[in-house]
Design an enzyme around this catalytic site. Structure first.
Site, PDB file in Angstrom:
ATOM      1  N   GLU A  76       0.749  -1.081   0.102  1.00 51.87           N
ATOM      2  CA  GLU A  76       0.044  -0.071  -0.126  1.00 51.87           C
ATOM      3  C   GLU A  76       0.952   1.164   0.066  1.00 51.87           C
ATOM      4  OE1 GLU A  76      -3.433   0.072   2.186  1.00 51.87           O
ATOM      5  OE2 GLU A  76      -3.877  -2.085   2.381  1.00 51.87           O
ATOM      6  N   CYS A 111       3.492   8.435   0.899  1.00 54.20           N
ATOM      7  CA  CYS A 111       3.594   7.853   2.093  1.00 54.20           C
ATOM      8  C   CYS A 111       3.980   6.411   1.619  1.00 54.20           C
ATOM      9  CB  CYS A 111       2.573   7.741   2.921  1.00 54.20           C
ATOM     10  SG  CYS A 111       2.287   6.656   4.399  1.00 54.20           S
ATOM     11  N   CYS A 118       2.997  -5.970   9.808  1.00 56.33           N
ATOM     12  CA  CYS A 118       4.072  -5.433  10.578  1.00 56.33           C
ATOM     13  C   CYS A 118       4.189  -6.242  11.806  1.00 56.33           C
ATOM     14  CB  CYS A 118       3.801  -4.034  11.092  1.00 56.33           C
ATOM     15  SG  CYS A 118       4.777  -3.165  12.158  1.00 56.33           S
ATOM     16  N   CYS A 122       1.405  -2.686  17.831  1.00 56.77           N
ATOM     17  CA  CYS A 122       0.981  -1.657  18.232  1.00 56.77           C
ATOM     18  C   CYS A 122      -0.618  -1.551  18.446  1.00 56.77           C
ATOM     19  CB  CYS A 122       1.399  -0.355  17.614  1.00 56.77           C
ATOM     20  SG  CYS A 122       3.162   0.026  17.614  1.00 56.77           S
ATOM     21  N   CYS A 125      -3.175   0.208  15.976  1.00 57.99           N
ATOM     22  CA  CYS A 125      -2.641   0.424  14.563  1.00 57.99           C
ATOM     23  C   CYS A 125      -3.584  -0.709  13.571  1.00 57.99           C
ATOM     24  CB  CYS A 125      -1.216   0.375  14.337  1.00 57.99           C
ATOM     25  SG  CYS A 125      -0.780   0.186  12.548  1.00 57.99           S
ATOM     26  N   CYS A 343      -3.059   7.462   8.702  1.00 51.36           N
ATOM     27  CA  CYS A 343      -2.048   6.862   9.676  1.00 51.36           C
ATOM     28  C   CYS A 343      -2.583   5.713  10.408  1.00 51.36           C
ATOM     29  CB  CYS A 343      -1.533   7.780  10.433  1.00 51.36           C
ATOM     30  SG  CYS A 343      -0.949   9.205   9.910  1.00 51.36           S
TER      31      CYS A 343
HETATM   32  N1  SAH Z   1       5.707   1.645  11.708  1.00 49.68           N
HETATM   33  C1  SAH Z   1       6.339   3.007  11.645  1.00 49.68           C
HETATM   34  C2  SAH Z   1       5.765   3.858  10.700  1.00 49.68           C
HETATM   35  C3  SAH Z   1       4.650   3.550   9.940  1.00 49.68           C
HETATM   36  S1  SAH Z   1       3.043   4.029  11.273  1.00 49.68           S
HETATM   37  C4  SAH Z   1       6.025   3.612  13.114  1.00 49.68           C
HETATM   38  O1  SAH Z   1       5.142   2.986  13.818  1.00 49.68           O
HETATM   39  O2  SAH Z   1       6.551   4.694  13.425  1.00 49.68           O
HETATM   40  C5  SAH Z   1       3.180   5.923  11.079  1.00 49.68           C
HETATM   41  C6  SAH Z   1       2.608   6.636  12.409  1.00 49.68           C
HETATM   42  O3  SAH Z   1       1.248   6.230  12.380  1.00 49.68           O
HETATM   43  C7  SAH Z   1       2.954   6.109  13.672  1.00 49.68           C
HETATM   44  O4  SAH Z   1       3.537   7.297  14.514  1.00 49.68           O
HETATM   45  C8  SAH Z   1       1.879   5.653  14.377  1.00 49.68           C
HETATM   46  O5  SAH Z   1       2.088   5.752  15.762  1.00 49.68           O
HETATM   47  C9  SAH Z   1       0.702   6.284  13.936  1.00 49.68           C
HETATM   48  N2  SAH Z   1      -0.498   5.581  13.813  1.00 49.68           N
HETATM   49  C10 SAH Z   1      -0.733   4.174  13.917  1.00 49.68           C
HETATM   50  N3  SAH Z   1      -1.841   3.734  13.873  1.00 49.68           N
HETATM   51  C11 SAH Z   1      -2.648   4.894  13.959  1.00 49.68           C
HETATM   52  C12 SAH Z   1      -4.176   5.108  14.021  1.00 49.68           C
HETATM   53  N4  SAH Z   1      -4.999   4.250  13.951  1.00 49.68           N
HETATM   54  N5  SAH Z   1      -4.348   6.562  14.118  1.00 49.68           N
HETATM   55  C13 SAH Z   1      -3.455   7.461  13.729  1.00 49.68           C
HETATM   56  N6  SAH Z   1      -2.023   7.312  13.763  1.00 49.68           N
HETATM   57  C14 SAH Z   1      -1.655   6.057  14.072  1.00 49.68           C
HETATM   58 FE1  SF4 Z   2       3.738  -1.457  12.878  1.00 47.30          FE
HETATM   59 FE2  SF4 Z   2       1.524   0.169  13.095  1.00 47.30          FE
HETATM   60 FE3  SF4 Z   2       3.272   0.157  15.326  1.00 47.30          FE
HETATM   61 FE4  SF4 Z   2       4.023   1.272  12.942  1.00 47.30          FE
HETATM   62  S1  SF4 Z   2       2.180   1.963  14.363  1.00 47.30           S
HETATM   63  S2  SF4 Z   2       4.993   0.132  14.276  1.00 47.30           S
HETATM   64  S3  SF4 Z   2       3.221  -0.017  11.285  1.00 47.30           S
HETATM   65  S4  SF4 Z   2       2.093  -1.848  14.019  1.00 47.30           S
END
Ligand code: SAH
Ligand code: SF4
Length: 352
Positions: A76, A111, A118, A122, A125, A343
């Site tokens: 994506e 992006c 992943c 988290c 996410c 995000c």
């Molecule tokens: N994996 C890396 C980069 C991709 S995520 C990382 O986590 O940094 C990019 C950003 O999106 C991260 O700062 C993450 O905390 C944020 N993010 C993840 N899930 C989200 C959500 N549901 N709403 C808003 N931001 C989110």
């Molecule tokens: Fe992976 Fe989502 Fe956490 Fe970024 S925010 S490290 S994409 S699980």
């Protein structure tokens, strides 16, 4: 290419042909002797941009693509016209619009994904729900950019293109391919490293290697919590590397003049959005002792992800609390929420 016994300069020539001239056939690599081109083509190697298999377009102009990987699985990528690329307030003057452009967009942010799925898990996410499916190759990472630039007839030499490595995956858990892609993008594809930002969830060994890179994007750290206790709940990776350990590693990255490290902070209603928690963030940023700013992101919802959006006043109050204590803080505008492009929403939803 090693199997063909080719010297390094032949590989460079191929890179320039592929990523600079963007040839669509090995036989067009004119810096190579004809015999070599034939031999490599006959062995079944082919070049070209990856195909955009599906496009989702948001009401706000954001587009989300499914792009074919080498094995037919899709990755994506998101195109954000006028996207601010996290540039706001970095003192670079990148916020102003150019009035000369005849296009719908005068600048854009792409992006880019670094993995399919992943492993970091988290809790807020949507990508995490996939688990890790596989790493992307350097070609698949740089290829996303090549495919999207082509679709919009965008040229980094002429157009203001920013890259954020904030799509699917954790770039620092696919370090070698990610950095090889950066070198292709900054080299033959001519996108300045200063227009690239990589975001990590805080993978300390990756940050330490990153500190030694000559060519590297700007760095963003997904902080997302005011302390280790809250962070452990929402980002289990904290048990491996604490906030202090992450910050100590970041301190070793030699920053360029005027460069700042970004702390990303996803506001989760009732979890990490109280003003006292903002005060804790202020302390963390001060203790870090490097130039930093905070990007606040209101949580974007996803199916089966059990969190609440923060209320709008809550976001403003949190930002104000940081600013009042001298911490630069910006609220990121959600892009493409309606097409699951924002995000934390990348998970191949909405596809047929
Ligand atoms: N994996 C890396 C980069 C991709 S995520 C990382 O986590 O940094 C990019 C950003 O999106 C991260 O700062 C993450 O905390 C944020 N993010 C993840 N899930 C989200 C959500 N549901 N709403 C808003 N931001 C989110
Ligand atoms: Fe992976 Fe989502 Fe956490 Fe970024 S925010 S490290 S994409 S699980």
């Amino acid at each position: 290419m090693a199997e063909f016994g080719l010297p390094k300069y032949r590989v460079r020539q191929l890179e320039t042909a592929m990523y600079g001239q963007k040839v669509a056939d090995i036989r067009e690599v004119t810096t190579w002797p004809k015999e070599l081109r034939e031999r490599v083509a006959a062995a079944g190697f082919c070049v070209g941009r990856p195909e955009i298999v599906e496009t989702f377009r948001s009401v706000d102009g954001t587009e989300r693509y499914l792009i074919a990987g080498n094995d037919g699985k899709t990755v994506e990528t998101v195109w954000m016209p006028e996207g601010d690329g996290g540039e706001s307030g970095d003192g670079s003057g990148e916020d102003e619009e150019s009035s000369e452009s005849k296009k719908e967009w005068s600048r854009a942010t792409i992006c880019v994904s670094s993995q399919i799925g992943c492993a970091v898990n988290c809790q807020f996410c949507l990508t995490a729900k996939l688990g890790i499916i596989r790493n992307l190759t350097a070609g698949e990472i740089a290829g996303q950019v090549a495919a999207v630039l082509k679709k919009h007839e965008a040229e980094p030499g002429r157009d203001r293109i920013n890259l954020v490595f904030m799509g699917m995956g954790e770039p620092f858990l696919n370090y070698d391919a990610f950095m090889a892609a950066v070198r292709l993008l900054a080299g033959p594809m001519e996108i300045p490293e200063s227009r690239m930002t990589v975001s990590t969830s805080g993978i300390v060994p990756g940050i330490l290697r990153f500190a030694g890179e000559k060519v590297r994007p700007k760095l963003a750290i997904s902080l997302n919590a005011p302390n280790d206790a809250v962070r452990e709940e929402i980002m289990p990776v904290t048990r491996k590397w604490s906030i202090a350990e992450v910050i100590d590693a970041v301190r070793l990255v030699p920053l360029r003049p005027r460069e700042r490290v970004t702390f990303e902070y996803v506001l989760l209603g009732g979890v990490n959005d109280r003003v006292e928690q903002a005060d804790e963030v202020v302390k963390l940023v001060r203790r870090a002792q490097f130039p930093a700013k905070v990007n606040l992101i209101a949580w974007n919802p996803g199916p089966g992800v059990p969190f609440a959006m923060p209320d709008a006043e809550g976001v403003a109050r949190f930002q104000e609390r940081l600013r009042a204590q001298g911490v630069p803080a910006f609220v990121r505008r959600p892009r493409g929420r309606d097409i699951y492009a924002a995000c934390g929403q990348l998970k191949k939803t909405g596809s047929g």
